[in-house]
Design an enzyme around this catalytic site. Sequence first.
Site, PDB file in Angstrom:
ATOM      1  N   ASP A  30     -12.042   2.656   3.677  1.00 31.30           N
ATOM      2  CA  ASP A  30     -11.954   1.730   3.350  1.00 31.30           C
ATOM      3  C   ASP A  30     -13.272   1.147   3.412  1.00 31.30           C
ATOM      4  OD1 ASP A  30      -9.944  -0.445   3.641  1.00 31.30           O
ATOM      5  OD2 ASP A  30      -9.670  -0.274   5.745  1.00 31.30           O
TER       6      ASP A  30
ATOM      7  N   GLN B 178      -5.930  -1.554   9.890  1.00 34.27           N
ATOM      8  CA  GLN B 178      -5.623  -2.704   8.690  1.00 34.27           C
ATOM      9  C   GLN B 178      -5.897  -3.594   9.905  1.00 34.27           C
ATOM     10  OE1 GLN B 178      -4.091  -3.246   6.121  1.00 34.27           O
ATOM     11  NE2 GLN B 178      -4.373  -5.443   6.596  1.00 34.27           N
TER      12      GLN B 178
ATOM     13  N   LYS C   5       0.370  -1.378  -0.131  1.00 33.80           N
ATOM     14  CA  LYS C   5       0.051  -0.187  -0.107  1.00 33.80           C
ATOM     15  C   LYS C   5       0.574   0.821   0.306  1.00 33.80           C
ATOM     16  CE  LYS C   5      -3.714  -2.072   2.189  1.00 33.80           C
ATOM     17  NZ  LYS C   5      -4.096  -2.188   3.753  1.00 33.80           N
TER      18      LYS C   5
HETATM   19  N1  GUN Z   1      -7.097  -6.438   6.040  1.00 35.65           N
HETATM   20  C1  GUN Z   1      -7.440  -7.721   4.951  1.00 35.65           C
HETATM   21  N2  GUN Z   1      -7.698  -6.835   3.874  1.00 35.65           N
HETATM   22  C2  GUN Z   1      -7.574  -5.648   4.280  1.00 35.65           C
HETATM   23  C3  GUN Z   1      -8.202  -4.151   3.905  1.00 35.65           C
HETATM   24  O1  GUN Z   1      -8.795  -4.196   2.226  1.00 35.65           O
HETATM   25  N3  GUN Z   1      -8.477  -3.947   4.817  1.00 35.65           N
HETATM   26  C4  GUN Z   1      -8.153  -3.300   6.200  1.00 35.65           C
HETATM   27  N4  GUN Z   1      -8.917  -2.340   7.035  1.00 35.65           N
HETATM   28  N5  GUN Z   1      -7.631  -4.632   6.681  1.00 35.65           N
HETATM   29  C5  GUN Z   1      -7.209  -5.546   5.703  1.00 35.65           C
END
Ligand code: GUN
Length: 289
Positions: A120, A97, A53
């Site tokens: 998100d 996350q 990311k």
């Molecule tokens: N953990 C795995 N995929 C994601 C995601 O798209 N967003 C978040 N916040 N955590 C994750």
Amino acid sequence: MASIIDGKAFAQGLREQIATEVSELKANHGLTPGLAVVLVGEDPASQVYVRNKAKQTEEVGMNSYEHRLDANTSREDLMALVNQLNNDDRVNGILVQLPLPTHLDDKEVINAINVEKDVDGFHILNVGRLSIGENSLVPCTPSGCIMMLKDQLGDLSGLNAVVVGRSNIVGKPMVQLLLNENCTVTVAHSRTKNLPDVCRGADILVAAVGRAEMIKGDWVKPGATVIDVGINRITTDEGKNKLVGDVEFATAEPVSGAITPVPGGVGPMTIACLLNNTLIAAKRQNNIS
Ligand code: GUN
């Protein structure tokens, strides 16, 4: 033979568009969108995600702010960080996350994020806004799926869509997005009776169950568009590790009209959509259309 939907190339194209818009925002408004990512603990898969990311955020010209916290971080300290990011004008998007360590409450933390920075799309207000068709930040994976579907099929009106899986992160928002595109939507799940028959009614089949190769080729209507959200790690008969989707690609590909592979289908779109959400959030926060 199906056409294989190239998510990697699609995501690359989307990132290029985002990069162009980011440089215009900088030139015309002096604004550099910023994305903050919070990682609590040392889960290896999450560390890989977070690194990717950060790298892609910088590649499109945005600022990336990484906050890595100890696995024992207290609720109070994490909430204080979220609050600090909510109040920081350089930060347009906040991603915490998931999953968090068990002593922390995912829902409480997500709902503490400023709804306009919730890139998100997991905040309860964004979920509600999406369900009534109001401007919202939309969860990244379903957002990527709908982009690929529209690119492949054009107008989705009146098509029969079957979503297999009802998670809050993929299945449910996918249903809302397909409804907004005027599809006739069926939500199937582990308790659905005659699942193969239900799937065979689909012009658009979205598989998001998290079970390796569960959906077989003879469940697919000839010519259907198949979107495989699954990412499952399996060990082959030869003892090799391999990533497979929720769809059995070898049998589904010859029947379908178009299909996303795993890897290289939906996966690469998720981070690209996260960057897109950060761009959307930055523009909304600064009243730029
Ligand atoms: N953990 C795995 N995929 C994601 C995601 O798209 N967003 C978040 N916040 N955590 C994750």
